[in-house]
Design a protein around this motif. Structure first.
Motif, PDB file in Angstrom:
ATOM      1  N   VAL A 123       0.904  -1.368  -0.219  1.00  0.00           N
ATOM      2  CA  VAL A 123       0.569   0.070  -0.092  1.00  0.00           C
ATOM      3  C   VAL A 123       1.067   0.851  -0.208  1.00  0.00           C
ATOM      4  CG1 VAL A 123      -1.343   1.390   1.691  1.00  0.00           C
ATOM      5  CG2 VAL A 123      -2.444  -1.468   1.018  1.00  0.00           C
ATOM      6  N   ALA A 168      -3.940   3.865  -3.238  1.00  0.00           N
ATOM      7  CA  ALA A 168      -4.318   2.707  -2.353  1.00  0.00           C
ATOM      8  C   ALA A 168      -3.684   3.913  -0.336  1.00  0.00           C
ATOM      9  CB  ALA A 168      -3.652   1.780  -2.197  1.00  0.00           C
ATOM     10  N   LEU A 172      -2.381  -6.687  -4.399  1.00  0.00           N
ATOM     11  CA  LEU A 172      -1.984  -5.156  -4.341  1.00  0.00           C
ATOM     12  C   LEU A 172      -3.144  -4.322  -6.014  1.00  0.00           C
ATOM     13  CD1 LEU A 172      -2.759  -2.874  -2.682  1.00  0.00           C
ATOM     14  CD2 LEU A 172      -1.029  -1.671  -3.476  1.00  0.00           C
TER      15      LEU A 172
END
Lengths: 324, 324
Positions: free
Chosen positions: A19, A25, A283
């Motif tokens: 992240v 994000a 992700l």
């Protein structure tokens, strides 16, 4: 996109790092079945008890479920898919169809999107098999793993009486890879493809010969392989074997034309950290799920269903101009 | 799906072979700008004049346009996309945005789907760059080409006075590839990445020294490279240099976690026949276009927009059970 992590082991920590590498994000929370006060994230993110996750539905775009495939994920992912967009790294290949059906039903009931079996195997390796077999229908696939730590095999050794700690490396046989790359389409036995290297810390006074015998004769795990066992000290284990490297190659060889033209397609990963790379794949997939859900897509997906453009933070225009 | 080929050179012949390898595809016709009587397909398929293609709209699911990127495709693909679902292998990277816009407008007007820049570069190499950069945002990309024949460079040599025939091989420098694979993130000049090997048939009495000088000093094509020139006989050219091998590697190296874990992702192709492999990629993409158009999708796409599952003849259930 607002990301939350469910389960804070090696994979969860990897997601936290991932992240931080992706400006689009944001990590909004870590959920744990342990006492939240005992969990110390690398970043300044709140830690909540897993039992309270239902209170956070409005704050999370995609929930990354970081549990084990044996017992955690088959139960967790369907339950959580009713309330959240979710992604997991379920890797029990034989049970994927059942897991998919359960998660698909739950996600559709909740109006959510889910992705199972993200990562690199299953995941990027699966994708490489699909692309290469679609392009070269008249061909043959090979997968080699390693050199890398197998968590399952390490655990199996640790269960032997007298073993304090163990680390098992899966190692591909160079001659086998060379034979495949050359397009010879060899028929390879399990033993010819990989060897297994075991590093073991034994209790004082333990019967080393007996431990070695039990490892080498263990069915499914070691009996079909050329296995080496090396006894080391706890200090050496901590110093030289504390990382989780992995990787491998997916190779497809095939022919085109009248059969005389040979082609080799290889996808190869060399990873210092298996969990961090897996988390990085998750992700990118989470980004795609967030976008697809905003476009009204529900239900369970796999990496096979994700248009590649959805994985990238770049716009379609930028991708065409810079990357095509 | 019913496939037709527009343009019957090396790529068109490759598509003909690829159709034969895919049981779900059927070749319904070859369209040519030459006299159809002079075209002799490998299979029993009718050959029509290109000018009559409008009469065959109901018979073709996907038209594979096999023309050159310099002048053919910028004109052909938009015109044909008004009447057919089309795919091309447009490879002038800098002009992709313009070509995309033209084809997108035409395809939407006609209610058709189109894909531009299919193949391996652009194509599978582009896809590898996209996947790896989405997974490892903190990293660096490298592309190596070869060992393989560059048609453009071979043509450039043939235009030198006194040259009867020429074949140019692009060769990656092994030390450069090794440095990249090791994760050293080297800064590499053009000269450090590739060398160029030229095989030349000269006319009797031609000034070989002058030909070699003209090749080695040719701007854009050779001046920035270490180039070797070997004069051979026409017999040797035909015997040893009649094939069109190619390939290369897309490598991305990157870090995760706190930056101490390095990862290397490599996609490598070793191809005996560049046009046949390109054609095989186009056929898999044609399958996806046919499916997407039946689902109501129109307009121009690239390989970035194609969900991998759509490329495979296997059902989503089979893919999950066997390939994930």
């Amino acid at each position: 996109m607002k990301i939350a992590i469910y389960g804070y082991g090696n994979l969860g920590k990897g997601v936290e790092f991932a992240v931080a590498q992706n400006p689009d994000a944001e990590l909004v929370g870590i959920f744990t079945r342990r006492d939240p006060n005992t969990v110390h994230p690398a970043s300044k993110v709140p830690v909540f008890p897993a039992s309270e996750i239902s209170n956070h539905q409005d704050e999370i775009d995609v929930l990354v479920i970081c549990g084990g495939s044996a017992t955690d994920l088959p139960e967790m992912t369907p339950v959580l898919a009713k309330q959240f967009n979710v992604i997991d790294s379920f890797d029990t290949h034989a049970k994927i169809p059942t897991h998919f059906a359960n998660v698909d039903k739950a996600a559709k009931e909740g109006g959510h999107i889910a992705l199972i079996s993200g990562g690199w195997d299953p995941g990027m390796f699966s994708l490489s098999r699909l692309y290469a077999s679609a392009i070269l229908p008249d061909g043959k696939d090979y997968t080699f793993w390693g050199r890398g730590v197998s968590q399952g095999h390490s655990d199996a050794i640790r269960r032997i009486p007298g073993v304090l700690d163990a680390r098992q490396y899966t190692v591909p046989v160079p001659a086998a890879i060379d034979a495949v790359r050359s397009g010879k389409n060899p028929e390879l036995t399990t033993r010819e493809k990989h060897t297994r290297e075991c590093y073991v810390v034994a209790a004082e006074g333990a019967d080393l010969t007996e431990i070695e015998r039990q490892i080498k004769e263990m069915p499914n795990y070691f009996a079909d392989y050329d296995t080496t066992v090396t006894f080391i000290s706890m200090e050496e284990m901590k110093k030289n074997h504390s990382e989780l490297p992995h990787g491998g190659s997916v190779i497809r060889t095939g022919v085109t034309g009248n059969g005389s033209h040979h082609h080799t397609v290889e996808y190869r990963l060399t990873l210092d950290s298996n969990p961090e790379f897996t988390a990085s794949v998750l992700l990118a997939l989470a980004r795609a799920l967030d976008r697809m859900h905003r476009r009204g897509v529900n239900g369970c997906k796999t990496i096979f269903d994700i248009a590649p453009a959805d994985l990238s933070p770049l716009s379609p225009e930028m991708l065409r101009a810079k990357m095509l």
